[in-house]
Design a protein around this motif. Sequence first.
Motif, PDB file in Angstrom:
ATOM      1  N   ALA A  30       9.403   6.181 -19.215  1.00 48.06           N
ATOM      2  CA  ALA A  30       7.958   6.010 -19.078  1.00 48.06           C
ATOM      3  C   ALA A  30       7.507   6.237 -17.647  1.00 48.06           C
ATOM      4  CB  ALA A  30       7.564   4.604 -19.533  1.00 48.06           C
ATOM      5  N   PHE A  31       8.412   6.074 -16.705  1.00 49.68           N
ATOM      6  CA  PHE A  31       8.090   6.251 -15.290  1.00 49.68           C
ATOM      7  C   PHE A  31       9.035   7.299 -14.713  1.00 49.68           C
ATOM      8  CE2 PHE A  31       7.731   1.657 -16.334  1.00 49.68           C
ATOM      9  CZ  PHE A  31       6.354   1.618 -16.492  1.00 49.68           C
ATOM     10  N   ASP A  32       8.485   8.239 -13.966  1.00 52.41           N
ATOM     11  CA  ASP A  32       9.320   9.272 -13.345  1.00 52.41           C
ATOM     12  C   ASP A  32       9.172   9.217 -11.841  1.00 52.41           C
ATOM     13  OD1 ASP A  32       6.885  10.585 -12.707  1.00 52.41           O
ATOM     14  OD2 ASP A  32       6.882  11.556 -14.686  1.00 52.41           O
ATOM     15  N   ASP A  33       9.908  10.125 -11.177  1.00 54.78           N
ATOM     16  CA  ASP A  33       9.936  10.128  -9.709  1.00 54.78           C
ATOM     17  C   ASP A  33       8.589  10.495  -9.101  1.00 54.78           C
ATOM     18  OD1 ASP A  33      12.544   9.445  -9.871  1.00 54.78           O
ATOM     19  OD2 ASP A  33      13.329  11.488  -9.622  1.00 54.78           O
ATOM     20  N   SER A  34       7.717  11.145  -9.897  1.00 52.39           N
ATOM     21  CA  SER A  34       6.431  11.590  -9.335  1.00 52.39           C
ATOM     22  C   SER A  34       5.532  10.408  -8.979  1.00 52.39           C
ATOM     23  CB  SER A  34       5.721  12.512 -10.323  1.00 52.39           C
ATOM     24  OG  SER A  34       5.389  11.803 -11.515  1.00 52.39           O
ATOM     25  N   THR A  35       5.757   9.280  -9.631  1.00 50.49           N
ATOM     26  CA  THR A  35       4.902   8.113  -9.364  1.00 50.49           C
ATOM     27  C   THR A  35       5.459   7.199  -8.280  1.00 50.49           C
ATOM     28  OG1 THR A  35       6.014   6.855 -11.100  1.00 50.49           O
ATOM     29  CG2 THR A  35       4.063   8.104 -11.747  1.00 50.49           C
ATOM     30  N   VAL A  36       6.705   7.445  -7.869  1.00 45.99           N
ATOM     31  CA  VAL A  36       7.341   6.541  -6.911  1.00 45.99           C
ATOM     32  C   VAL A  36       6.582   6.516  -5.586  1.00 45.99           C
ATOM     33  CG1 VAL A  36       9.422   6.112  -5.541  1.00 45.99           C
ATOM     34  CG2 VAL A  36       9.614   6.751  -7.950  1.00 45.99           C
ATOM     35  N   GLY A  37       6.294   7.684  -5.057  1.00 44.29           N
ATOM     36  CA  GLY A  37       5.585   7.737  -3.774  1.00 44.29           C
ATOM     37  C   GLY A  37       4.203   7.108  -3.857  1.00 44.29           C
ATOM     38  N   LEU A  38       3.500   7.395  -4.980  1.00 42.79           N
ATOM     39  CA  LEU A  38       2.153   6.858  -5.148  1.00 42.79           C
ATOM     40  C   LEU A  38       2.180   5.332  -5.210  1.00 42.79           C
ATOM     41  CD1 LEU A  38      -0.881   7.220  -5.786  1.00 42.79           C
ATOM     42  CD2 LEU A  38      -0.240   7.358  -8.200  1.00 42.79           C
ATOM     43  N   ILE A  39       3.044   4.785  -6.077  1.00 46.44           N
ATOM     44  CA  ILE A  39       3.094   3.329  -6.236  1.00 46.44           C
ATOM     45  C   ILE A  39       3.620   2.666  -4.959  1.00 46.44           C
ATOM     46  CG2 ILE A  39       3.962   1.424  -7.637  1.00 46.44           C
ATOM     47  CD1 ILE A  39       1.978   3.308  -9.016  1.00 46.44           C
ATOM     48  N   SER A  40       4.546   3.325  -4.270  1.00 54.30           N
ATOM     49  CA  SER A  40       5.052   2.771  -3.006  1.00 54.30           C
ATOM     50  C   SER A  40       3.926   2.635  -1.989  1.00 54.30           C
ATOM     51  CB  SER A  40       6.175   3.645  -2.445  1.00 54.30           C
ATOM     52  OG  SER A  40       7.300   3.628  -3.283  1.00 54.30           O
ATOM     53  N   GLY A  41       3.074   3.672  -1.927  1.00 47.69           N
ATOM     54  CA  GLY A  41       1.942   3.600  -1.005  1.00 47.69           C
ATOM     55  C   GLY A  41       0.971   2.491  -1.371  1.00 47.69           C
ATOM     56  N   ILE A  42       0.697   2.374  -2.697  1.00 48.55           N
ATOM     57  CA  ILE A  42      -0.195   1.302  -3.142  1.00 48.55           C
ATOM     58  C   ILE A  42       0.419  -0.067  -2.839  1.00 48.55           C
ATOM     59  CG2 ILE A  42      -1.220   0.221  -5.179  1.00 48.55           C
ATOM     60  CD1 ILE A  42      -1.528   3.016  -6.376  1.00 48.55           C
ATOM     61  N   ALA A  43       1.736  -0.182  -3.069  1.00 45.26           N
ATOM     62  CA  ALA A  43       2.423  -1.454  -2.809  1.00 45.26           C
ATOM     63  C   ALA A  43       2.299  -1.847  -1.342  1.00 45.26           C
ATOM     64  CB  ALA A  43       3.886  -1.347  -3.217  1.00 45.26           C
ATOM     65  N   ASN A  44       2.415  -0.874  -0.463  1.00 47.80           N
ATOM     66  CA  ASN A  44       2.275  -1.177   0.970  1.00 47.80           C
ATOM     67  C   ASN A  44       0.856  -1.620   1.307  1.00 47.80           C
ATOM     68  OD1 ASN A  44       4.958  -0.563   1.490  1.00 47.80           O
ATOM     69  ND2 ASN A  44       4.524   1.575   1.985  1.00 47.80           N
ATOM     70  N   GLN A  45      -0.133  -0.966   0.676  1.00 50.47           N
ATOM     71  CA  GLN A  45      -1.521  -1.383   0.879  1.00 50.47           C
ATOM     72  C   GLN A  45      -1.740  -2.820   0.399  1.00 50.47           C
ATOM     73  OE1 GLN A  45      -4.567   1.138  -0.671  1.00 50.47           O
ATOM     74  NE2 GLN A  45      -3.812   2.987   0.316  1.00 50.47           N
ATOM     75  N   VAL A  46      -1.168  -3.125  -0.757  1.00 45.18           N
ATOM     76  CA  VAL A  46      -1.300  -4.486  -1.294  1.00 45.18           C
ATOM     77  C   VAL A  46      -0.646  -5.490  -0.349  1.00 45.18           C
ATOM     78  CG1 VAL A  46      -0.651  -6.027  -3.191  1.00 45.18           C
ATOM     79  CG2 VAL A  46      -1.451  -3.708  -3.680  1.00 45.18           C
ATOM     80  N   ALA A  47       0.526  -5.131   0.178  1.00 44.75           N
ATOM     81  CA  ALA A  47       1.233  -6.036   1.095  1.00 44.75           C
ATOM     82  C   ALA A  47       0.405  -6.303   2.347  1.00 44.75           C
ATOM     83  CB  ALA A  47       2.584  -5.444   1.469  1.00 44.75           C
ATOM     84  N   ILE A  48      -0.192  -5.254   2.885  1.00 40.38           N
ATOM     85  CA  ILE A  48      -1.023  -5.429   4.084  1.00 40.38           C
ATOM     86  C   ILE A  48      -2.228  -6.316   3.774  1.00 40.38           C
ATOM     87  CG2 ILE A  48      -2.509  -4.217   5.723  1.00 40.38           C
ATOM     88  CD1 ILE A  48      -0.558  -1.833   5.496  1.00 40.38           C
ATOM     89  N   ALA A  49      -2.835  -6.073   2.587  1.00 39.56           N
ATOM     90  CA  ALA A  49      -3.987  -6.884   2.196  1.00 39.56           C
ATOM     91  C   ALA A  49      -3.588  -8.344   2.003  1.00 39.56           C
ATOM     92  CB  ALA A  49      -4.610  -6.328   0.912  1.00 39.56           C
ATOM     93  N   ILE A  50      -2.399  -8.554   1.429  1.00 43.63           N
ATOM     94  CA  ILE A  50      -1.920  -9.928   1.243  1.00 43.63           C
ATOM     95  C   ILE A  50      -1.713 -10.601   2.589  1.00 43.63           C
ATOM     96  CG2 ILE A  50       0.058 -11.308   0.470  1.00 43.63           C
ATOM     97  CD1 ILE A  50       0.368  -9.321  -1.851  1.00 43.63           C
ATOM     98  N   GLU A  51      -1.097  -9.896   3.519  1.00 44.78           N
ATOM     99  CA  GLU A  51      -0.882 -10.456   4.857  1.00 44.78           C
ATOM    100  C   GLU A  51      -2.213 -10.804   5.523  1.00 44.78           C
ATOM    101  OE1 GLU A  51       2.401 -10.498   7.235  1.00 44.78           O
ATOM    102  OE2 GLU A  51       2.380 -11.510   5.301  1.00 44.78           O
ATOM    103  N   ARG A  52      -3.178  -9.891   5.378  1.00 44.50           N
ATOM    104  CA  ARG A  52      -4.486 -10.140   5.981  1.00 44.50           C
ATOM    105  C   ARG A  52      -5.170 -11.336   5.331  1.00 44.50           C
ATOM    106  NH1 ARG A  52      -8.535  -5.869   4.353  1.00 44.50           N
ATOM    107  NH2 ARG A  52      -8.533  -7.242   2.543  1.00 44.50           N
ATOM    108  N   ALA A  53      -5.097 -11.393   3.994  1.00 46.21           N
ATOM    109  CA  ALA A  53      -5.710 -12.518   3.289  1.00 46.21           C
ATOM    110  C   ALA A  53      -5.015 -13.828   3.635  1.00 46.21           C
ATOM    111  CB  ALA A  53      -5.661 -12.275   1.780  1.00 46.21           C
ATOM    112  N   CYS A  54      -3.676 -13.768   3.775  1.00 40.22           N
ATOM    113  CA  CYS A  54      -2.943 -14.986   4.156  1.00 40.22           C
ATOM    114  C   CYS A  54      -3.343 -15.445   5.556  1.00 40.22           C
ATOM    115  CB  CYS A  54      -1.439 -14.735   4.090  1.00 40.22           C
ATOM    116  SG  CYS A  54      -0.787 -14.603   2.403  1.00 40.22           S
TER     117      CYS A  54
END
Length: 640
Positions: free
Chosen positions: A220-244
Amino acid sequence: MKDIMLDINKINLRQLKWIAILAPVAFLVAFDYVRHFVPWGAFFHSPLGFAGIYVAVLAGVFVFAEMVFRVVQRIQDKVLQQNEELTAVGAIAQSLGLSLSVEQILWDSLDRVMRLVRADAGVICLLDAEKAELFSSAHRGFSQTILERIRRQKLADDPIGSKVVATKSPVIIPRVLEYGDPRIVEMARQEGFSSGMSFPLTSQGKVVGVLALAGRRDGAFDDSTVGLISGIANQVAIAIERACLFDDGARRNRELAALIELSTAVSSSLNVKEVIKTALDKALELLGVEAGEVWLWDEASQEMVMASHSGLFPEAFKEVTRFKMGVGFPGLVAMTGDPIICSDITMEERFIRNSVMKAGIRFYACVPLKAKGKVVGAMDLASKECRQLTPRELQFITSIGNQIGVAIENALLYQRVQSLAVAEERGRIAREIHDGVAQVLAYVNTKTQAVERLLDTGQLDQAKKHLSQLDAAAKEVYADTREAILGLRSTISPREGLLPALEEYFEKFHQMNGIPVSFSVTPKDATPRIDPQAEIQVIRIIQEALSNVRKHSNASQAWVSLEVLDGKIAIVIRDNGCGFDSTQLAPGKWPRFGLRTMQERAESIGGNLTTESCAGAGTKVVVTVPRDTAGEDAHANIAR
């Protein structure tokens, strides 16, 4: 044909351009060559040959068009997918930029990522680095059984999560049922998941959590989405740090405001009972618990003694009201000076108050109340719900304990100072009674005995003479007593200060004794302020000086002047009486004992007293005391 079409699907835009140019040219050149140079080329000039040519042209056009449309379709699909991804990433970025709530960030990000990759289930777990645990903060699509398992899980019990945290890299599992860990395989089989992937939430090189997605079909998931989701995950992490960081700053502000509010509440009174009750009620409100107690350390008995209870189950808590050092939570806190935090008292052997346990209390915290590093008491906080305190919450509770401890120590110190002040004032009044009324009563007693003897011997004239002296002494005692009562009733209003109290006293003194008192202040518009404790002593000195004017000077006028100087205030009391020669006074005569009392009062407030007098020229008493400049400023502000 299918294999050809698959190969065509791999053609990119640059290749398509050259194929569109060269393919028709190559076809025409090849066909013209065959028609002119191949021996059987004459066939193409026959009707059947022309039909074959048209069929070949149509076939070529069809194949070429199919190739072009396949490539265009693939490019279009790719562009649409990229647009969708960019839209999703932009929406996520916008959402992350607008929100400062960690919970909102997690739920919104999870929903958008799941829609983007068409995942059937997903969860975002945050990392507790100190406890090496992952705890779920947002989830979709999992059963309650799985949620209970991942609500808070040790990294050692989560093979995928621990790998993601350790390597800081995503883990892609195209076929979960073929994964090497039987725990993962069993969970996937129960939930019906076939594939999954997990991504680290990384900010500034530090993993703050894990994003996990699951699908119900293989691959259901291929390598084409890895880079995209990794980038989103990093954005979420930064937002979490900022919110914390924002939450941490907001929490610090709330805690600071709470401490200021608590400090204001407990400093509004210096009564020990009021301070304890106010502090305890405010602590329960700030910390959200159902019951609490304050214990005070009794040096005499070496025990913790319950001073106050607030909240639920008062009877259960008051079953035990004293603890020896080292016994029970309060006694242990008195011995060690360290807080005791128990998330469930049913599991704690050191907790010995069965009635509290039977009342349904579970969480219990006992915090030392300290002042200058010394334990002056303890505060208990109790709740019916089991709860864990974070190090930050423990620090906050300890700060509250220290704040309350200082307030209680100040109230106790004030109480002791008040007791000492009362004792000193009682001593002075006792000496004044002894030197005044007591001596007169002793004189009366002596005269009474003399009168009895004279009457027994028939010396009536001498007895009448002594009775006349007794009458004069009784009148003097009466006048002294009235004057003493007037002096003790003279009060100083905290708002108005010393001057109105003096003016009122001088008026009543004139009415009682017939001696007018002229009062003046220099400068005229001055509002001098003296420390409240010192004001009482000043008015007592003035009262004693005027009392001596009445009794001994035979004066017809008295003057009191108050002059505001740099850093001090000078009060002068003088009269137009007979005065005295201090060198001719016998011990115990006035003004020797009155002067001693006034001198003690002046010295007790850091002042000085001097006396000037000579026979026939009246007497002048000068008192100097420190100014209370802070009180003058406060009084001026109130007046404005």
